[in-house]
Design an enzyme around this catalytic site. Structure first.
Site, PDB file in Angstrom:
ATOM      1  N   GLY A   1      10.079  -8.100  -9.834  1.00  0.00           N
ATOM      2  CA  GLY A   1      10.545  -7.429 -11.054  1.00  0.00           C
ATOM      3  C   GLY A   1      11.544  -8.283 -11.823  1.00  0.00           C
TER       4      GLY A   1
ATOM      5  N   LYS B   1      -4.168  -6.642 -13.727  1.00  0.00           N
ATOM      6  CA  LYS B   1      -4.237  -7.569 -12.589  1.00  0.00           C
ATOM      7  C   LYS B   1      -3.955  -6.815 -11.297  1.00  0.00           C
ATOM      8  CE  LYS B   1      -1.426 -10.258 -10.301  1.00  0.00           C
ATOM      9  NZ  LYS B   1      -2.025 -10.156  -8.952  1.00  0.00           N
TER      10      LYS B   1
ATOM     11  N   GLY C   1       5.876  -3.060  -8.208  1.00  0.00           N
ATOM     12  CA  GLY C   1       5.923  -4.015  -7.108  1.00  0.00           C
ATOM     13  C   GLY C   1       7.344  -4.160  -6.618  1.00  0.00           C
ATOM     14  N   SER C   2       7.634  -5.333  -6.070  1.00  0.00           N
ATOM     15  CA  SER C   2       8.932  -5.527  -5.426  1.00  0.00           C
ATOM     16  C   SER C   2      10.036  -5.791  -6.460  1.00  0.00           C
ATOM     17  CB  SER C   2       8.848  -6.709  -4.463  1.00  0.00           C
ATOM     18  OG  SER C   2       8.503  -7.868  -5.175  1.00  0.00           O
TER      19      SER C   2
ATOM     20  N   CYS D   1       6.519   3.098  -1.717  1.00  0.00           N
ATOM     21  CA  CYS D   1       7.809   2.845  -2.369  1.00  0.00           C
ATOM     22  C   CYS D   1       8.780   4.014  -2.205  1.00  0.00           C
ATOM     23  CB  CYS D   1       7.597   2.515  -3.833  1.00  0.00           C
ATOM     24  SG  CYS D   1       6.569   3.716  -4.650  1.00  0.00           S
TER      25      CYS D   1
ATOM     26  N   GLU E   1       8.512  -0.416 -12.015  1.00  0.00           N
ATOM     27  CA  GLU E   1       8.589   0.535 -10.899  1.00  0.00           C
ATOM     28  C   GLU E   1       8.745  -0.314  -9.652  1.00  0.00           C
ATOM     29  OE1 GLU E   1       8.576   3.682 -11.102  1.00  0.00           O
ATOM     30  OE2 GLU E   1       7.503   4.232 -12.930  1.00  0.00           O
TER      31      GLU E   1
ATOM     32  N   GLU F   1      14.856  -2.773   1.855  1.00  0.00           N
ATOM     33  CA  GLU F   1      13.553  -2.114   1.958  1.00  0.00           C
ATOM     34  C   GLU F   1      12.689  -2.887   2.950  1.00  0.00           C
ATOM     35  OE1 GLU F   1      10.644  -2.486  -1.259  1.00  0.00           O
ATOM     36  OE2 GLU F   1      10.295  -0.342  -1.088  1.00  0.00           O
TER      37      GLU F   1
HETATM   38  P1  NAP Z   1       4.910  -7.795  -5.214  1.00  0.00           P
HETATM   39  O1  NAP Z   1       4.858  -8.990  -4.364  1.00  0.00           O
HETATM   40  O2  NAP Z   1       6.058  -7.590  -6.087  1.00  0.00           O
HETATM   41  O3  NAP Z   1       3.549  -7.778  -6.037  1.00  0.00           O
HETATM   42  C1  NAP Z   1       3.219  -6.812  -6.989  1.00  0.00           C
HETATM   43  C2  NAP Z   1       2.279  -7.413  -7.992  1.00  0.00           C
HETATM   44  O4  NAP Z   1       2.948  -8.453  -8.706  1.00  0.00           O
HETATM   45  C3  NAP Z   1       1.060  -8.066  -7.381  1.00  0.00           C
HETATM   46  O5  NAP Z   1      -0.043  -7.871  -8.235  1.00  0.00           O
HETATM   47  C4  NAP Z   1       1.491  -9.512  -7.340  1.00  0.00           C
HETATM   48  O6  NAP Z   1       0.418 -10.391  -7.255  1.00  0.00           O
HETATM   49  C5  NAP Z   1       2.215  -9.653  -8.636  1.00  0.00           C
HETATM   50  N1  NAP Z   1       3.118 -10.789  -8.699  1.00  0.00           N
HETATM   51  C6  NAP Z   1       3.715 -11.473  -7.683  1.00  0.00           C
HETATM   52  N2  NAP Z   1       4.495 -12.471  -8.183  1.00  0.00           N
HETATM   53  C7  NAP Z   1       4.398 -12.419  -9.532  1.00  0.00           C
HETATM   54  C8  NAP Z   1       4.957 -13.170 -10.605  1.00  0.00           C
HETATM   55  N3  NAP Z   1       5.800 -14.188 -10.396  1.00  0.00           N
HETATM   56  N4  NAP Z   1       4.628 -12.848 -11.885  1.00  0.00           N
HETATM   57  C9  NAP Z   1       3.792 -11.820 -12.135  1.00  0.00           C
HETATM   58  N5  NAP Z   1       3.224 -11.078 -11.153  1.00  0.00           N
HETATM   59  C10 NAP Z   1       3.520 -11.355  -9.865  1.00  0.00           C
HETATM   60  O7  NAP Z   1       4.845  -6.472  -4.386  1.00  0.00           O
HETATM   61  P2  NAP Z   1       3.838  -6.100  -3.263  1.00  0.00           P
HETATM   62  O8  NAP Z   1       4.173  -6.880  -2.035  1.00  0.00           O
HETATM   63  O9  NAP Z   1       2.465  -6.197  -3.776  1.00  0.00           O
HETATM   64  O10 NAP Z   1       4.207  -4.539  -3.081  1.00  0.00           O
HETATM   65  C11 NAP Z   1       5.275  -4.138  -2.354  1.00  0.00           C
HETATM   66  C12 NAP Z   1       6.465  -3.779  -3.219  1.00  0.00           C
HETATM   67  O11 NAP Z   1       6.103  -2.963  -4.313  1.00  0.00           O
HETATM   68  C13 NAP Z   1       7.514  -2.998  -2.483  1.00  0.00           C
HETATM   69  O12 NAP Z   1       8.791  -3.524  -2.729  1.00  0.00           O
HETATM   70  C14 NAP Z   1       7.416  -1.589  -3.046  1.00  0.00           C
HETATM   71  O13 NAP Z   1       8.529  -0.812  -2.983  1.00  0.00           O
HETATM   72  C15 NAP Z   1       6.991  -1.844  -4.410  1.00  0.00           C
HETATM   73  N6  NAP Z   1       6.265  -0.690  -4.927  1.00  0.00           N
HETATM   74  C16 NAP Z   1       6.885   0.107  -5.817  1.00  0.00           C
HETATM   75  C17 NAP Z   1       6.246   1.225  -6.327  1.00  0.00           C
HETATM   76  C18 NAP Z   1       6.891   2.106  -7.331  1.00  0.00           C
HETATM   77  O14 NAP Z   1       6.217   2.914  -7.928  1.00  0.00           O
HETATM   78  N7  NAP Z   1       8.161   2.006  -7.566  1.00  0.00           N
HETATM   79  C19 NAP Z   1       4.948   1.506  -5.923  1.00  0.00           C
HETATM   80  C20 NAP Z   1       4.334   0.665  -4.998  1.00  0.00           C
HETATM   81  C21 NAP Z   1       5.014  -0.448  -4.518  1.00  0.00           C
HETATM   82  P3  NAP Z   1      -0.082 -10.913  -5.811  1.00  0.00           P
HETATM   83  O15 NAP Z   1       0.231  -9.890  -4.790  1.00  0.00           O
HETATM   84  O16 NAP Z   1      -1.507 -11.041  -6.031  1.00  0.00           O
HETATM   85  O17 NAP Z   1       0.641 -12.188  -5.574  1.00  0.00           O
END
Ligand code: NAP
Ligand code: MG
Length: 498
Positions: free
Chosen positions: A251, A193, A246-247, A303, A269, A402
């Site tokens: 997580g 996804k 993701g966030s 990240c 991650e 963050e």
């Molecule tokens: P996010 O809101 O956590 O979204 C990540 C993914 O999870 C998206 O595909 C999102 O879908 C999905 N998602 C959201 N709510 C969910 C739920 N309840 N159940 C299952 N999946 C769900 O993060 P983001 O705003 O896209 O990215 C930013 C964050 O990612 C930052 O905090 C960053 O640090 C972190 N990040 C970490 C790494 C690493 O390797 N550690 C790498 C890149 C980013 P939708 O967006 O389509 O709603």
């Protein structure tokens, strides 16, 4: 008809792709969502729609899981040899190489990132697939000196089964491949996804997966937001693992969903607030060459961003002045014009970052650069300039949380002990860096800092052979290298009475 800046042209294949209505890949077929819903993805440089994609509901995820389970049981894990798995992955890498320009343009348009940086991401995806294409033939078990002599005991490393891979928007193709490559190498079947803001390169990758000749159902791609699409994956009773980037907030939800459903394995991650520590004895030319990228790469939407900069007092002014000067020179614009920095991914993300900037000002940090939305030609996109805060108080919200934007908080320090203590004063622990010419200090720092990756005299170095992942609330599980093979397999012990 999509809008592009004057003087820029697109590969005809990119245009053809964008002109077609996009569908999802389930069981080898391109399908609409069963409920018929669709949503738009836009270019954050101008806020204009690029394309529409299906919005997958629970019933679509059910179908994708059934297709993946069937492929797992009937072909991928049972009929296809490890060598063939590797060859298919290598073929996929070659097809990405062939379509490098198209994927680069799609990534730049959908995410907003500069062409050159999008190209790095696509090249990184190729590198990653090629590295993991070598693994299927090298996943071994062992024989164990256990039990009495009339027993044969051995272990097998087996795939997990069906894995759900949920990725963010900041490096859309690269993050998808970071997960797909080890998952496939180990013999799993996948439901991918992409983030709702950036579905296009994942869907293009789906075409290449088919062209490479992967059996139907080995990779399924569903598009849609976290709720309902992501949740349908994490709550599914027949998905064996959820691999997530993701966030930290999401997580937590994923762990809860796994706990409340079938106790699927989870690897996370998550976010970071990585300390970048400059000692006075560092090679200043090297520091200054890297510093603006460590602080603002991908418009801060990274990240591992070095978002907390600590500088030893004797060189503090020199470093801050140089960072300001180089940050001011960074060009900002539409990704297709290949500036240094593109826009924020969305208006929402831009507003979140502006909220942090206001909070920093209200809490008394000194704004040394940036801080306002870009105006003029850039007003219709979600553009923010490099922003620098100077502070001496690690309790500030902008130091602890963050921000995920082009905002670096800079603070002076005196001793090595202070630097290590402050580097560790965070709920995150994804990465850290130290700049010093004292080899003992470098290693002392590397051992004392609580982070999954430590760079000495460098920043943001990655390789598919090197494990990557978080300490503390930056998550758990290590992607890349041998560790990723452990993440996508499970060990079985077999006892045989001779
Ligand atoms: P996010 O809101 O956590 O979204 C990540 C993914 O999870 C998206 O595909 C999102 O879908 C999905 N998602 C959201 N709510 C969910 C739920 N309840 N159940 C299952 N999946 C769900 O993060 P983001 O705003 O896209 O990215 C930013 C964050 O990612 C930052 O905090 C960053 O640090 C972190 N990040 C970490 C790494 C690493 O390797 N550690 C790498 C890149 C980013 P939708 O967006 O389509 O709603
Ligand atoms: Mg988009």
């Amino acid at each position: 008809m999509i809008r592009i800046p004057q003087g820029v042209s697109l590969d005809p294949q990119t245009i053809r792709f964008l002109e077609q209505p996009q569908k999802m890949l389930i069981g080898g077929a391109w399908v609409e969502a069963k409920a018929g819903q669709r949503f738009s993805t836009l270019n954050p440089a101008d806020g204009k729609a690029l394309s529409t994609v299906p919005l997958a509901g629970k019933e679509d995820v059910d179908e994708a899981v059934a297709a993946a389970r069937k492929a797992f049981e009937t072909s991928w894990a049972t009929k296809i040899s490890p060598a063939k798995r590797g060859r298919l992955m290598w073929k996929l890498a070659s097809l990405i190489q062939r379509d490098l320009q198209v994927l680069t343009e799609l990534e730049s348009l959908d995410n907003g990132k500069p062409m050159e940086k999008a190209r790095y991401d696509v090249l990184g995806s190729i590198n990653h697939l090629q590295y993991f294409a070598g693994w299927p033939t090298k996943i071994e078990g062992s024989t164990l000196p256990a039990g009495s002599p009339d027993k044969l005991v051995y272990t097998r490393r087996e795939p997990l089964g069906v894995v759900g891979l949920i990725v963010p928007w900041n490096f859309p193709l690269l993050m998808a491949v970071w997960k797909l490559a080890p998952a496939l190498a180990c013999g799993n079947c996948c439901i991918l996804k992409p983030a709702e803001q950036t579905p296009l390169t994942a869907l293009y990758l789906g075409r290449l997966i088919q062209e490479a000749g992967f059996p139907d159902g080995v990779v399924n791609i569903v598009t849609g937001p976290g709720e309902p699409t992501g949740e349908a994956i994490t709550r599914h009773m027949d998905i064996d693992k959820a691999g997530f980037t993701g966030s930290t907030a999401v997580g937590r939800k994923i762990m809860e969903a796994a706990a409340q459903s079938n106790l699927k394995r989870v690897s996370l991650e998550l976010g970071g607030k990585s300390p970048n520590v400059v000692f006075a004895d560092a090679d200043m030319a090297a520091v200054l060459q890297s510093l603006h990228w460590a602080s603002f790469y991908n418009t801060g939407q990274e990240c591992t961003l070095g978002s907390r900069l600590y500088v030893q007092r004797p060189v503090f002014e020199q470093v801050v002045d140089a960072l300001k000067a180089s940050a001011e020179k960074l060009s900002i614009g539409h990704g297709l014009t290949n500036p240094d920095l593109g826009p924020m991914i969305s208006e929402k993300q831009m507003d979140t970052v502006l909220g942090y900037i206001h909070s920093g000002q209200a809490e008394g940090a000194m704004l040394a650069l940036g801080g306002h939305r870009c105006e003029g030609d850039l007003a219709e996109g979600y553009f923010l300039p490099p922003t620098i805060f100077i502070h001496e108080d690690d309790r500030l919200k902008i130091v602890q949380e963050e921000i995920f934007g082009p905002v670096v908080v800079v603070s002076p320090f005196d001793s090595q002990e202070e630097a290590i203590h402050r580097a560790n004063d965070s709920r995150y622990g994804l990465a850290a860096a130290a700049w010093t010419s004292d080899i003992s200090r470098a290693h002392r720092f590397a051992h004392a800092v609580k982070a999954g990756t430590v760079w000495i005299n460098g920043y943001d170095l990655f390789d598919p052979a090197v494990p990557f992942g978080g300490y503390k609330e930056s998550g758990f599980g290590r992607e890349m290298g041998r560790s990723a093979i452990e993440l996508y397999t499970q060990e079985k012990a077999v006892w045989v009475a001779l």
